[in-house]
Design an enzyme around this catalytic site. Sequence first.
Site, PDB file in Angstrom:
ATOM      1  N   TRP A 280      -1.753   5.733  -3.043  1.00 53.76           N
ATOM      2  CA  TRP A 280      -2.545   4.959  -3.994  1.00 53.76           C
ATOM      3  C   TRP A 280      -3.676   4.233  -3.290  1.00 53.76           C
ATOM      4  O   TRP A 280      -4.777   4.095  -3.829  1.00 53.76           O
ATOM      5  CB  TRP A 280      -1.647   3.956  -4.719  1.00 53.76           C
ATOM      6  CG  TRP A 280      -2.358   3.117  -5.728  1.00 53.76           C
ATOM      7  CD1 TRP A 280      -2.577   3.423  -7.044  1.00 53.76           C
ATOM      8  CD2 TRP A 280      -2.961   1.828  -5.522  1.00 53.76           C
ATOM      9  NE1 TRP A 280      -3.268   2.406  -7.656  1.00 53.76           N
ATOM     10  CE2 TRP A 280      -3.513   1.412  -6.748  1.00 53.76           C
ATOM     11  CE3 TRP A 280      -3.079   0.984  -4.414  1.00 53.76           C
ATOM     12  CZ2 TRP A 280      -4.170   0.203  -6.900  1.00 53.76           C
ATOM     13  CZ3 TRP A 280      -3.746  -0.222  -4.566  1.00 53.76           C
ATOM     14  CH2 TRP A 280      -4.277  -0.608  -5.795  1.00 53.76           C
ATOM     15  N   HIS A 281      -3.423   3.781  -2.065  1.00 55.30           N
ATOM     16  CA  HIS A 281      -4.435   3.011  -1.353  1.00 55.30           C
ATOM     17  C   HIS A 281      -5.571   3.867  -0.816  1.00 55.30           C
ATOM     18  O   HIS A 281      -6.658   3.336  -0.562  1.00 55.30           O
ATOM     19  CB  HIS A 281      -3.793   2.219  -0.205  1.00 55.30           C
ATOM     20  CG  HIS A 281      -3.132   0.960  -0.663  1.00 55.30           C
ATOM     21  ND1 HIS A 281      -1.825   0.925  -1.099  1.00 55.30           N
ATOM     22  CD2 HIS A 281      -3.596  -0.320  -0.782  1.00 55.30           C
ATOM     23  CE1 HIS A 281      -1.516  -0.311  -1.453  1.00 55.30           C
ATOM     24  NE2 HIS A 281      -2.573  -1.082  -1.276  1.00 55.30           N
ATOM     25  N   GLY A 282      -5.373   5.139  -0.632  1.00 52.96           N
ATOM     26  CA  GLY A 282      -6.477   5.953  -0.152  1.00 52.96           C
ATOM     27  C   GLY A 282      -6.060   7.353   0.246  1.00 52.96           C
ATOM     28  O   GLY A 282      -4.898   7.606   0.578  1.00 52.96           O
TER      29      GLY A 282
ATOM     30  N   PHE B 293     -10.418   1.308  -2.128  1.00 52.94           N
ATOM     31  CA  PHE B 293      -9.181   1.887  -2.633  1.00 52.94           C
ATOM     32  C   PHE B 293      -9.196   2.137  -4.128  1.00 52.94           C
ATOM     33  O   PHE B 293      -8.255   2.652  -4.669  1.00 52.94           O
ATOM     34  CB  PHE B 293      -7.990   0.968  -2.265  1.00 52.94           C
ATOM     35  CG  PHE B 293      -8.058   0.452  -0.859  1.00 52.94           C
ATOM     36  CD1 PHE B 293      -8.251   1.329   0.189  1.00 52.94           C
ATOM     37  CD2 PHE B 293      -7.984  -0.894  -0.587  1.00 52.94           C
ATOM     38  CE1 PHE B 293      -8.334   0.862   1.494  1.00 52.94           C
ATOM     39  CE2 PHE B 293      -8.059  -1.365   0.699  1.00 52.94           C
ATOM     40  CZ  PHE B 293      -8.228  -0.491   1.752  1.00 52.94           C
TER      41      PHE B 293
END
Length: 467
Positions: free
Chosen positions: A320-322, A467
């Site tokens: 989800w963050h990247g 992100f």
Amino acid sequence: LFSSVTFLCLFLPATLAVYFLVPRTALGGRARNFVLLAASLLFYFFGEPVYTLLLLFSSVSDWLHGIYIEKHRDTPSAKRALISAVVINLLLLGFFKYIDFLIGIVNGIFGTSIPLTGVPLPLGISFFTFQTMSYSIDVYRGNTHARADFATFATYVCLFPQLVAGPIVRYSDVESELAARETGLEQFAAGARRFVFGLAKKVIIANSMGELCSVFRASDEKSILFYWLYAVAYMFQIYYDFSGYSDMAIGLGRIFGFNFPENFNYPYISRSVTEFWRRWHMTLGGWFRDYVYIPLGGNRVSRVKWIRNILVVWFLTGMWHGAEWNFIAWGVMYGILLLVEKLWVGKVLERSPRIFGHVWVIVWTLFGFVLFNANGLSGAVEDIGGMFGAGGIPLVSGEALYYLRSYALLLAFAAVGSVPLLRKLALRYEDSGAMTLLEPVSCALMLLASTASIVNGSFNPFLYFRF
């Protein structure tokens, strides 16, 4: 950016003026929602003109799906509509955020030369897709009713205070406030104080820590001391950057009559990694718990499946963050750490002096954020290796000592501000005459210092736009 001259001196005053000039009862009580919707679309358009259509498409899609699910509740059609809503959201997120990452993997495995799309990442897509998905799921579960009025639903999705970086607000959190909310002077003042506090955290502390991190990256005199100084600076930068933005979002929400959920609760005082993640980015953790972990069975399954559930959640948290391998490695690392705590280390930490738990958390947080901020996995190996002298780098360098002396006071202030000491003191003397005077004076000074820094055109990124 909330911490910009354009926002502070033009957009926000104009929005506040129009919002409070419009009668609360106009258009059946919906007029102020229309003001917020128009302001929010303008806010998003300023940064992402074309992708404003994507934001509206996401809103329309889940609004229509929600109505259909409500109409056909407890039928196979409702389940199919839910699957359709979730798939559309995941396809949007997957294409814009992960398509080039997946193409790179395919090219690496099969030796192909598929060109990358180079498609830009829409602002806030990780946040608003999670919000709209939670709405459709909650309507299906019967936790909330579908909203028949599209403008009101779109106001929820597009609400500019939390649109591009959270906190992740569920529809049930603000459902009643979308219909009617209080916007008195007391609430306005509380929201303004929270906004100024967050602005100061972002501009004064986070930006200064970011400057130190940039100096480190550009340095040709790296040393073990400089690597550790960078790790500490980044740990404070990401905390004050994101918690400051959350404070500003929550403060703006209060000004307009909304009570957004808290997103941070002094995570650096935690005594275990498990506790840390109950205090850090709380709305994201709650989202994965309620919409991934529990549907997978949570801890009410066999030990093997429970381990699988935790690793799946943390793999997805990293993703989800990247779309980078270091984010995935970061998520898996924390999944393993949580399992280690729950199976073995947790009981030892509970019986040990508090200091051992704090050291355990801070050490893993330091290494975790070095991995998180690295330039890929090779960069993570280089950064973590540098912290232990890999490659024969010296223990100390003149440049590291210079920046340690220059930033020592700010680092100490950041450390004190990351624990609830000042808050406890403020609460103790809340009703005293000194606090009555000190609070508005301190807010005015923070606003003045923050505004001066912004006008000066200093270093002012926002990390979570990545992100």
